[in-house]
Scaffold this active site. Sequence first.
Site, PDB file in Angstrom:
ATOM      1  N   TYR A 169       0.838  -1.209   0.000  1.00  0.00           N
ATOM      2  CA  TYR A 169       0.000   0.000   0.000  1.00  0.00           C
ATOM      3  C   TYR A 169       0.878   1.267   0.000  1.00  0.00           C
ATOM      4  CZ  TYR A 169      -3.670  -3.284   1.405  1.00  0.00           C
ATOM      5  OH  TYR A 169      -4.553  -4.335   1.452  1.00  0.00           O
ATOM      6  N   ILE A 170       1.939   1.239   0.797  1.00  0.00           N
ATOM      7  CA  ILE A 170       2.821   2.413   0.873  1.00  0.00           C
ATOM      8  C   ILE A 170       3.476   2.675  -0.479  1.00  0.00           C
ATOM      9  CG2 ILE A 170       4.990   3.252   1.877  1.00  0.00           C
ATOM     10  CD1 ILE A 170       4.103   1.790   4.489  1.00  0.00           C
ATOM     11  N   LYS A 184       1.207   4.443  -2.782  1.00  0.00           N
ATOM     12  CA  LYS A 184       1.054   5.858  -2.452  1.00  0.00           C
ATOM     13  C   LYS A 184       2.291   6.659  -2.867  1.00  0.00           C
ATOM     14  CE  LYS A 184      -1.956   4.444   1.304  1.00  0.00           C
ATOM     15  NZ  LYS A 184      -2.048   4.068   2.724  1.00  0.00           N
ATOM     16  N   VAL A 202      -0.075   7.476   9.323  1.00  0.00           N
ATOM     17  CA  VAL A 202       0.494   6.344  10.048  1.00  0.00           C
ATOM     18  C   VAL A 202      -0.133   5.089   9.461  1.00  0.00           C
ATOM     19  CG1 VAL A 202       0.768   5.230  12.283  1.00  0.00           C
ATOM     20  CG2 VAL A 202       0.755   7.727  12.141  1.00  0.00           C
ATOM     21  N   GLN A 203       0.687   4.278   8.816  1.00  0.00           N
ATOM     22  CA  GLN A 203       0.176   3.068   8.171  1.00  0.00           C
ATOM     23  C   GLN A 203      -0.250   2.051   9.230  1.00  0.00           C
ATOM     24  OE1 GLN A 203      -0.155   2.585   4.744  1.00  0.00           O
ATOM     25  NE2 GLN A 203      -1.306   0.760   5.350  1.00  0.00           N
ATOM     26  N   ASP A 228      -5.111  11.618   6.437  1.00  0.00           N
ATOM     27  CA  ASP A 228      -5.897  10.381   6.470  1.00  0.00           C
ATOM     28  C   ASP A 228      -7.240  10.600   7.149  1.00  0.00           C
ATOM     29  OD1 ASP A 228      -5.326   8.061   5.196  1.00  0.00           O
ATOM     30  OD2 ASP A 228      -4.189   7.133   6.824  1.00  0.00           O
ATOM     31  N   ARG A 239     -19.344  -0.145  10.267  1.00  0.00           N
ATOM     32  CA  ARG A 239     -19.357   0.987  11.209  1.00  0.00           C
ATOM     33  C   ARG A 239     -17.958   1.329  11.714  1.00  0.00           C
ATOM     34  NH1 ARG A 239     -22.569  -2.484  15.902  1.00  0.00           N
ATOM     35  NH2 ARG A 239     -21.312  -4.368  15.676  1.00  0.00           N
ATOM     36  N   SER A 240     -16.942   0.941  10.956  1.00  0.00           N
ATOM     37  CA  SER A 240     -15.574   1.240  11.383  1.00  0.00           C
ATOM     38  C   SER A 240     -15.306   2.747  11.307  1.00  0.00           C
ATOM     39  CB  SER A 240     -14.564   0.508  10.490  1.00  0.00           C
ATOM     40  OG  SER A 240     -14.488   1.135   9.225  1.00  0.00           O
ATOM     41  N   VAL A 279     -12.470   1.166  -5.664  1.00  0.00           N
ATOM     42  CA  VAL A 279     -12.285   2.150  -4.583  1.00  0.00           C
ATOM     43  C   VAL A 279     -10.811   2.341  -4.244  1.00  0.00           C
ATOM     44  CG1 VAL A 279     -12.776   2.599  -2.139  1.00  0.00           C
ATOM     45  CG2 VAL A 279     -14.574   1.719  -3.632  1.00  0.00           C
ATOM     46  N   THR A 321      19.213  64.870  27.849  1.00  0.00           N
ATOM     47  CA  THR A 321      19.494  65.481  29.148  1.00  0.00           C
ATOM     48  C   THR A 321      19.444  64.389  30.210  1.00  0.00           C
ATOM     49  OG1 THR A 321      17.190  65.907  29.738  1.00  0.00           O
ATOM     50  CG2 THR A 321      18.265  67.547  28.331  1.00  0.00           C
ATOM     51  N   LEU A 344      17.346  63.824  32.297  1.00  0.00           N
ATOM     52  CA  LEU A 344      15.983  63.375  32.542  1.00  0.00           C
ATOM     53  C   LEU A 344      15.511  62.350  31.510  1.00  0.00           C
ATOM     54  CD1 LEU A 344      14.313  66.786  33.457  1.00  0.00           C
ATOM     55  CD2 LEU A 344      15.170  65.034  35.009  1.00  0.00           C
TER      56      LEU A 344
END
Length: 893
Positions: A10-11, A14, A57-58, A83, A131-132, A233, A338, A340
């Site tokens: 996969y890396i 990419k 982060v893989q 991600d 539902r991940s 996908v 001066t 001051l």
Amino acid sequence: VGNRDDSNLYINMKLKAAAEIGISANHIKLPNTATEADVLKCIASLNADPAVHGFIVQLPLDSNKPINTEKITNAVAPEKDVDGLSSINAGKLSRGDLGDCFIPCTPKGCMELIRQTGVQVAGKRAVVIGRSKIVGAPMHDLLLWNNATVTTCHSKTSTLAEEVGKADILVVAAGRAEMVKGEWIKPGAIVIDCGINHVPDSTKASGKRVVGDVAYSSAKEKASFITPVPGGVGPMTVAMLMQSTVESAQRFLQKFQPGKWTIQYNQLTLKMPVPSDIEISQSCVPKPIDQVAKEVGLFPDEVELYGQTKAKVQLSVLKRLQNQPDGKYVVVTGITPTPLGEGKSTTTVGLVQALGAHLHQNVFACVRQPSQGPTFGIKGGAAGGGYCQVVPMEEFNLHLTGDIHAITAANNLVAAAIDARIFHELTQSDQALYNRLVPSVNGVRKFSDIQIRRLQKLGINKTDPMALTKEEINAFVRLDIDPGTITWQRVLDTNDRFLRKITIGQSVTEKGFTRTAQFDITVSSEIMAVLALADGLDDMKKRFGRMVVACSKKGQPVTADDLGVTGALAVLMKDAIKPNLMQTLEGTPVFVHAGPFANIAHGNSSVLADKIALKLVGKDGFVVTEAGFGADIGMEKFFNIKCRYSGLRPHVVVLVATVRALKMHGGGPAVTAGVPLPREYTEENLQLVAKGCSNLNKQIQNARMFGVPVVVAVNAFKTDTKAELALVVQHAKEAGAFDAVECTHWAEGGKGALALARAVQRASQAPSNFRFLYNVELPVVDKIRLIAQQVYGARDIELLPEAQEKVAVYTKQGFGNLPICMAKTHLSLSHDPEQKGAPTGFVLPIRDIRASVGAGFLYPLVGTMSTMPGLPTRPCFYDIDLDPVSGEVNGLF
């Protein structure tokens, strides 16, 4: 983390996609022994790196150590979480903040695929199976905020087939091979299959094949659009990762675009009468200094925090912003001061508060760090005054980040090296000295780089320590310093009058080699002058090496490089060279850096602080810096020395004047700080003011001589009358000032300097034809004469015998083409502090001339001018204390 084959696959996909479209992508590999701390440390580094716009982060993390994946994903900075897996990004997606978050790449890719079908999502029934946090949950939110009616199903849904049959849009991410059957699907539905599953297949060489979560062959007969597995996908997910990274870079550029500040200013609560400076400072709650840094466009890795209210800034900022145009450069100076004080520091702060907090311009103040000598012994703090201060003033006036202590250590290292070298040369043979200077380490002798430079200076082109002849060894080891020519003194950062002249070497271990020496104040050290004029580490180191500390008995200059201490000095000063970031009462940024004396040095803050500030403010912003003492000293040296070395060209001079100072120049009685003023200063006296304006007129002419527009700031006090203030404004304009305005910033903060700020804005647009007063190639005497006649108004100069001798020596040694840094009283345009106004016709006596070769100037001593620090005006510090409960400083300022 680790070396899983599937993760590497996969890396690599990419990395390949990134390379195809021009994204710089790197694979950071941690071993499978990496701990959670190792991973978090790596993430923290990437979060702080401005060159990284996004990282992932893989998962899964292939380590044999326990690692909390949730903790790891949430450690990624949300603005770099391309991600979209952090809880912050998930939370923003859940509440519909789609434009302010990163969406997980697979759901984002699914939405892109759905959009490309041309089917409107709004109003459709959508079903998400799974539902991940990576696909299912964010896919539900994404469809919902795109106005679909969404149902989330999972493996435990009892009526799964029935729910699928209702879906116009079906997204499946259950992780079960072909669990959704074709007959379940509603005719014409859009089907997005996110599953990747391996099933046995004897026809394949690997014995298995990849299938999705949908039975593809039967489902494609029912669906209007369907994604294949593989090839559906997956590639879109990679494309969305690339898109999110580009979006991150675009957001970064918008957020950190140089010249565009989003800054929070502090609102002042003004009180009358105006409280003491320390009361005002301690009532202010400064912004966290990392917030100030972020507001002005500094990156986290460019800032080193020293607590909550001060920080050092890395010099790497200059490289990052090297193509950024500079802002407008403004120098604040004054008429002849001066006892001051005329309020240059207060005006500097008031002006930047007006430009920043009230006119919303990018603006930086650049000021010197004060010495503890004046702070404790003479006048108290130097952070400004009233409602125009650098805060916290205790931090500003005391140790700050330790720069002055570093200078003290470096200066005294040179002093110790001088006497140690004299001692060793007097007590050892050539060979014994050589053995100490070039010792044998494990049987090998080797010259250091600095020793090679000394050999080359002597004309010895050898690199083997064993190859030198006796004559060459003698020349190498013997500096033969003439003690009577030593110009380098020890220093400390307080006024201790009993160290003005001392005898050193009285210990029995020094074998009777005593000599008379002295202590100066740290800020008069040449190392301080070098710090202020250097434009980087390398330049500072080279200047250290050129510093002349004495002469040999043959009249040759002896340098720090000859002593072999150049590298050690650079090490001691490696942090001091970084400018210190602070803020004003109203929250505008300030660089506090370097504090060279304005008499024997050039009296201006550092070149580096100015250069960094000019880049940070951008082409439409302003940098306001202050020059010490009156325009005849600090401003003249700012132009002829600082601007010559920095290459920077000023746009505006702000000349500070006060009615009470002009009355003194007009013949008013002497005043003393802390003593009630004579009535001439508390009652209207237009005649004294008019007569004293001769000094104002001359200082305006001095500024215009360099081709820069002048704005006069008339710093108003409650004892001044409207007629007196109007008279000063009138005289200033008649003398050639671009503008002159009354200022009340001490009592009102930036609001009281608005007229000044607007005048400076207009003047910065006026034509400026900056020029130096002299060419450095002119003979030394001619350069001194030009300054005396053109700037001071002298008829001529007179070089006393010692000065004449120094002219000849320095010219012979090759130092005659250095700029001139006049050391004279700051209380008069002449050499006599009692001569006020604008005296003329006098002859300026030059008693002696000394050289700061490393800093890069010669400094003539005018009249009875001393290079020693001023003495304390009080015998003890009985009123200074520390509150043991709050830790607040009391009584010092």
